[in-house]
Design a protein around this motif. Sequence first.
Motif: not given
Length: 370
Positions: A342-351, A353-370
């Motif tokens: 899911i982290a890679k789906e939301q940010n193609l540039l996320v590393n 192998s680095e959980w801190n970076a992936m957690t940041k993506v999950l915690n800070e991604t606001a998903l459109p909710n039509p």
Amino acid sequence: MAVSIDDRITNLNNRRKGLDRLGDLSFADRETVLAKSLTEEKWQKRQQGNKHTRYALGAMQPVGSEYTEITIDTAERVGKQLENRLAQITEFRLQGSVPLNVHIRGVSDVDLLVIDTCLFRYDPNGCLAHTYAPATRGRLDVLQELRRDCEAELKAAYPAVTVDCSGGKAVAMHGGSLPRPVDVVPSVWYNTADYQASSQEFDRGVVILDKHVPTDFENQPFLHIKKIDEADMVAGGGLKKAIRLVKNVKSDSDRAVVKKISSFDLASLMYHSNLNALSLGRFYELAVLAEVRRFLDWVYHHEVEARCLYTPDGSRVVLDTAEKFEAIRNMSYEIDELAKQIAKEQNLLVNDSEWNAMTKVLNETALPNP
């Protein structure tokens, strides 16, 4: 996750709409479920290009209220039949995932407690213990008689329904005129010390029969529900989302060991996760997944501390066997992989192998909710 994400999405849809249990239903009820299943749910229309994200969003959602209402109505119908047929004076309550609203199936079985009120067990250390008169009958005798009578009356009342009396704790019913499966659980009340002081039903327990031994044991299903409800309010609905998520991941796993832990134990374990972190899910939905991943990782790496975590009702430790801990260890692997995808789906540039970076993506991604 060896099971493909397409298969997981299909399984999730089938569970939520009752398509996985059509064989437990009558022809008419099967037709009703099939007709309802043609309507897409909101989660199915979101994140179309991101399948792992869509799966997680769907896995966290409550089952549609129209399905749950039918489940509860069916249990109440069965209770009314027993009330009219049993010689005993009985009361009826629901326990388990349905009244807690963490069930994950549209056609979900529901536990109906049938409570014989002729006697009760009590904690002798409670403030009212000295006021109780001794019972004139043995508790086990009462429970065994109630079980026999429930079996006979259910078969008489529902001749077209499959009434399975082989279980130790419950009489399982499905098919025929029942639109949902019902597990009938004979029991008597247990007046805990807390209940004697408070008179609040959530402090009251029940004593349930296991006819195979035979023996009886205490349970506090209403306190379990209350504790999780309260924690979920603090978490802004995030705790129940977390519980549904891990239950769905368990159902879709092809790891046999993951199946070795019960839904009750999964809910009890997630009760100890960080409620403040789960509350971020009100704004950033994937933050729930981030906290589930973090918490299961903590459990995996802190076995001694994790084995000291108690069920919400305080009755026992959650991970009381090596088998359960191994199930959670493998569940952690499953959640890790889901979070990574899911982290890679939301940010193609996320590393990845680095959980801190992936957690940041999950915690800070606001998903459109039509």
